[in-house]
Design an enzyme around this catalytic site. Sequence first.
Site, mmCIF file in Angstrom:
data_model
loop_
_atom_site.group_PDB
_atom_site.id
_atom_site.type_symbol
_atom_site.label_atom_id
_atom_site.label_comp_id
_atom_site.label_asym_id
_atom_site.label_seq_id
_atom_site.Cartn_x
_atom_site.Cartn_y
_atom_site.Cartn_z
ATOM 1 N N HIS A 16 0.857 -1.187 0.000
ATOM 2 C CA HIS A 16 0.000 0.000 0.000
ATOM 3 C C HIS A 16 0.894 1.238 0.000
ATOM 4 O O HIS A 16 1.927 1.273 0.685
ATOM 5 C CB HIS A 16 -0.888 -0.023 1.242
ATOM 6 N N ASP A 18 0.926 4.165 1.396
ATOM 7 C CA ASP A 18 1.290 4.724 2.704
ATOM 8 C C ASP A 18 2.245 3.805 3.447
ATOM 9 O O ASP A 18 3.153 4.273 4.157
ATOM 10 C CB ASP A 18 0.044 4.956 3.554
ATOM 11 N N LYS A 19 2.067 2.491 3.291
ATOM 12 C CA LYS A 19 2.965 1.546 3.954
ATOM 13 C C LYS A 19 4.325 1.491 3.280
ATOM 14 O O LYS A 19 5.344 1.255 3.939
ATOM 15 C CB LYS A 19 2.326 0.157 3.993
ATOM 16 N N GLU A 44 10.282 11.700 7.053
ATOM 17 C CA GLU A 44 9.004 11.554 6.362
ATOM 18 C C GLU A 44 9.265 11.194 4.902
ATOM 19 O O GLU A 44 10.226 11.677 4.293
ATOM 20 C CB GLU A 44 8.203 12.860 6.428
ATOM 21 N N GLU A 57 14.586 15.733 9.587
ATOM 22 C CA GLU A 57 15.810 16.188 10.227
ATOM 23 C C GLU A 57 16.487 15.033 10.966
ATOM 24 O O GLU A 57 15.830 14.137 11.475
ATOM 25 C CB GLU A 57 15.534 17.342 11.195
ATOM 26 N N LYS A 176 -5.616 -4.467 0.494
ATOM 27 C CA LYS A 176 -6.286 -4.048 1.722
ATOM 28 C C LYS A 176 -7.220 -5.175 2.161
ATOM 29 O O LYS A 176 -7.719 -5.945 1.339
ATOM 30 C CB LYS A 176 -7.108 -2.769 1.506
ATOM 31 N N PHE A 244 -8.121 -4.296 -10.357
ATOM 32 C CA PHE A 244 -7.135 -3.631 -9.513
ATOM 33 C C PHE A 244 -5.753 -3.974 -10.068
ATOM 34 O O PHE A 244 -5.005 -4.737 -9.472
ATOM 35 C CB PHE A 244 -7.292 -4.090 -8.068
ATOM 36 N N ASP A 252 -1.886 5.785 -6.278
ATOM 37 C CA ASP A 252 -2.249 6.768 -5.263
ATOM 38 C C ASP A 252 -0.979 7.172 -4.536
ATOM 39 O O ASP A 252 -0.108 6.334 -4.279
ATOM 40 C CB ASP A 252 -3.257 6.152 -4.277
ATOM 41 N N LYS A 279 10.610 7.688 13.126
ATOM 42 C CA LYS A 279 11.036 8.391 14.344
ATOM 43 C C LYS A 279 11.943 7.515 15.187
ATOM 44 O O LYS A 279 11.673 6.328 15.377
ATOM 45 C CB LYS A 279 9.811 8.791 15.162
ATOM 46 N N ASP A 285 6.074 9.679 20.846
ATOM 47 C CA ASP A 285 5.024 9.152 19.968
ATOM 48 C C ASP A 285 5.235 7.658 19.748
ATOM 49 O O ASP A 285 4.272 6.892 19.697
ATOM 50 C CB ASP A 285 5.049 9.854 18.604
#
Length: 402
Positions: A16, A18-19, A44, A57, A176, A244, A252, A279, A285
């Site tokens: 995916h 985002d993954k 990021e 950073e 998904k 698909f 996307d 991070k 977080d």
Amino acid sequence: MRQNYLFTSESVSEGHPDKVSDQISDAIVDLFLSKDPEARIACETLTTTQLVVLAGEIRCKGVYENGEWAPGALEEIEQTVRNTVKDIGYEQDGFHWQTLNFYNNLHGQSAHIAQGVDASGNKDEGAGDQGIMFGFACDETPDLMPATLYYSHRILHRMAQDRKSGAAPFLEPDAKSQVTLRFENGKPVACTAIVVSTQHAPGYDEGDKEAELHAYVKKVVADLIPAELLSDDTIYHINPTGSFVIGGPDGDAGLTGRKIIVDTYGGAAPHGGGAFSGKDPTKVDRSAAYITRYLAKNIVAAGLATRCTIQLAYAIGVAKPLSLYVDTHGTGTVADDAIEAAIAKIEKLGGMTPRGIRTHLGLNKPIYYRTAAYGHFGRDADGDFFPWERTDLADDLKAALA
């Protein structure tokens, strides 16, 4: 708490978009921690058609110091990105590990953030940011995770294994899943709906090839979800849009940190809002979310509750948490405030300061790439195990309550 209801959780595969971004960001975290266990990273990642962009950073001895990159560092970063995309399996015209365009916009950490986090004089190392973090555990699965999310993850994990082994060569990386369970008296008793959308090779959206794909997905579901939860009444939605073929970052754009519910508890517990991937563990977080999961899991494993939510809160630059909250949702064998007091007594937790958390859980290591797909919690059944999943605090909790 309601005892009879339907509940749904979703997962997304390592392919995916985002993954993909999460895995790249965590591969960079691991790269820098392998060079310097005290490195600071906030990375990021943006992915889209034939493009990966890094921003953020860092501070890392031997890699980036005094505003300068060490010889070969930039090339190693780029190769890490390309290797990550290759490992996921993208060799498509719209996103290919060899030919994608790459831009690195990482730079030095803000001195004003560093001065709040660094230990100095009588000041202990502070939290890397303010915020609230939640941990959760329940007795619905062997890994003490919500059943809806547990099965959603495992379906996609199995499909990725079959894709990479060649057992299901018609699968492509993006996918998904979604699992809906009916609960009675607070326990899962039936699977009412399964949704699986998977990127596939051309032609697997019609005729015999489509039937083959559908049969494969149903076989995976049958292998992973207990038979007593499945029935002829279970509804399947497999690639409900019909086709698909175009997927991943070509279909996307992807960004680090957009799948925080998939990463945690599938909506079964609160979320403080902070993402994990990209991070280093000075960022609470990440590290405080791991320690709250650890505490909640040990509370359930110790038999002190069948369901537990824990919250911690921090201020940037301040070492000790501002608050600790325990909620066993009426399932506790002792009072919630007694559990809070017991946690505070356990010295090995180091007061749940950022340094104490990292020391107890051993977080200053390159262990994060594997967390970035299929959830940061649970996963014992799939052969993964993370230090915050240990249940070695159960006896300490019982002793502190005695």
